[in-house]
Design an enzyme around this catalytic site. Structure first.
Site, PDB file in Angstrom:
ATOM      1  N   TYR A   1       0.810  -1.218   0.000  1.00 57.64           N
ATOM      2  CA  TYR A   1       0.000   0.000   0.000  1.00 57.64           C
ATOM      3  C   TYR A   1       0.847   1.273   0.000  1.00 57.64           C
ATOM      4  O   TYR A   1       0.316   2.370  -0.191  1.00 57.64           O
ATOM      5  CB  TYR A   1      -0.951   0.016   1.194  1.00 57.64           C
ATOM      6  CG  TYR A   1      -1.776  -1.238   1.375  1.00 57.64           C
ATOM      7  CD1 TYR A   1      -2.028  -2.102   0.307  1.00 57.64           C
ATOM      8  CD2 TYR A   1      -2.282  -1.594   2.626  1.00 57.64           C
ATOM      9  CE1 TYR A   1      -2.761  -3.268   0.481  1.00 57.64           C
ATOM     10  CE2 TYR A   1      -3.019  -2.757   2.803  1.00 57.64           C
ATOM     11  CZ  TYR A   1      -3.246  -3.585   1.734  1.00 57.64           C
ATOM     12  OH  TYR A   1      -3.976  -4.736   1.908  1.00 57.64           O
TER      13      TYR A   1
ATOM     14  N   HIS B   1       1.565 -11.776   2.301  1.00 58.38           N
ATOM     15  CA  HIS B   1       0.421 -11.151   1.645  1.00 58.38           C
ATOM     16  C   HIS B   1      -0.303 -12.087   0.670  1.00 58.38           C
ATOM     17  O   HIS B   1      -1.527 -12.047   0.540  1.00 58.38           O
ATOM     18  CB  HIS B   1       0.874  -9.884   0.913  1.00 58.38           C
ATOM     19  CG  HIS B   1      -0.212  -8.886   0.708  1.00 58.38           C
ATOM     20  ND1 HIS B   1       0.029  -7.531   0.605  1.00 58.38           N
ATOM     21  CD2 HIS B   1      -1.552  -9.017   0.589  1.00 58.38           C
ATOM     22  CE1 HIS B   1      -1.120  -6.886   0.427  1.00 58.38           C
ATOM     23  NE2 HIS B   1      -2.091  -7.771   0.414  1.00 58.38           N
TER      24      HIS B   1
END
Length: 381
Positions: A132, A193
């Site tokens: 992000y 992730h």
């Protein structure tokens, strides 16, 4: 015929070279980023909402989350707050905030305000990721909240290591970087992730895969590093994200127990996602549900569901609140994303009501009425 030939000549002679040049420049621009996929999303997601992204125009130029008043102090945590037990003994707040996948999540100024608003309003669970590209702003918001009286030990900060960084040494180095970026002494939870870099195509690789190691070997190397980091106190818990049962089994008996699996989970999920949910529940792995309303692909299905709309009216709650409460009552943590303080308060208020067993069953059965979209992670190496 002549006009058509001229058109074809123009396309081939002018437009195609220009398109290839634009593509080459774009790839070169993205490749200079530490996480090219992150820069891609940070650029495309704002553009899709009609906003110029900070990756192009810089931070602080986007409107959205309001300024936090200088004299605002912490409000109490929600009544009846639910905490999930982790293998380490830590408690995971069941209601969090996600820091991705909306335009304002990629502007550092708005990210800082969002985190600060959320913590001062009583929230305690912040979900981030290397992908992000907003670690610094998240850390700044956490540290400002601590200065204003929020105890750091109450805050639960999650981040994730992207598969392009998988590998033992790479993981050790990246977590050190996350600590430096956020100015934290420790991180509460670090997740893998995705199971493998192969999920994003053949162009991406990791330090581990460049050594010729398999996806499974890279997961195990990364997990061993996280286990060592947990033992040293630099992280307090380790977990995974988007893992199917076969990926979870790869880590059984290696290092620390898996504390959490963050997956897309909503009433429209196919049966194999439910199987992952059941496996985690049976093995002491907490679930964090992202996209509990259905995500980009299925949100419209939730909003159009007569069943859900009726429940919204019955409980006099926003549809979002109904779906968040459903996921929490299933035993999940949730991380809805918003930069709007009023929506934060509404999301935190889901502890104020409870869905009946009958209504839970009605929502559970939606998957038999409406089919949802979910990447089949079982197909990832």
């Amino acid at each position: 015929m002549i006009a058509m030939q001229r058109t074809i000549g123009f396309v081939v002679g002018r437009l195609l070279p220009a398109a290839f040049l634009f593509l080459a420049v774009s790839i070169g621009w993205l490749s200079r980023s530490e996480v090219p996929a992150g820069k891609f999303f940070a650029t495309v997601i704002p553009l899709m909402s009609g906003t110029l992204p900070p990756t192009i125009v810089g931070h602080g130029k986007m409107s959205g989350t309001p300024v936090v008043p200088d004299d605002m102090m912490p409000q109490p945590r929600p009544d009846n707050e639910i905490l999930l037990d982790l293998p380490s003994g830590d408690k995971l707040p069941a209601n969090g905030i996600g820091m991705c996948c909306r335009a304002t999540a990629y502007d550092d100024v708005l990210v800082y305000r969002t985190v600060l608003w959320y913590l001062l309003l009583g929230g305690r669970h912040i979900d981030g990721a290397h992908l992000y590209l907003n670690h610094k702003a998240i850390g700044k918001g956490i540290n400002e909240a601590v200065k204003r009286g929020v105890a750091r030990r109450e805050i639960f900060f999650t981040t994730k290591i992207f598969p392009t960084q998988f590998g033992y040494e790479s993981t050790l180095q990246n977590v050190e970087q996350y600590l430096d970026q956020t100015k934290q002494d420790y991180i509460d939870l670090v997740l893998l992730h995705f199971p493998s870099v192969s999920a994003f195509g053949p162009m991406l690789s990791s330090p581990c895969s460049k050594e010729g190691k398999s996806a499974r070997e890279c997961r195990i190397e990364t997990w061993k590093a996280l286990s060592e980091l947990q033992a040293s106190g630099k992280i307090r818990n380790a977990g995974v994200s988007n893992f199917a049962v076969k990926h979870l089994k790869d880590l059984e008996g290696i290092g620390v127990p898996i504390a959490n699996n963050q997956i897309q989970f909503n009433p429209f999920e196919p049966e194999y996602v439910v199987e992952t949910f059941k496996y985690c529940a049976a093995n002491g792995i907490t679930i964090t549900a992202y996209s509990p309303l259905g995500g980009l692909m299925d949100r419209s299905k939730a909003e159009a569901s007569e069943i859900l709309l009726d429940l919204s009216h019955k409980y006099d709650r926003r549809l979002t609140s109904i779906m968040l409460r459903w996921a929490i009552q299933r035993g999940c943590a949730v991380i809805p994303g918003t930069g709007n303080p009023s929506h934060m308060l509404s999301n935190l208020a889901v502890y104020d009501f409870e869905l009946s067993d009958e209504d839970m069953s009605i929502i559970n059965n939606l998957k038999n009425v409406v089919k949802g979209f979910n990447m089949d992670v079982r197909e990832i190496d």
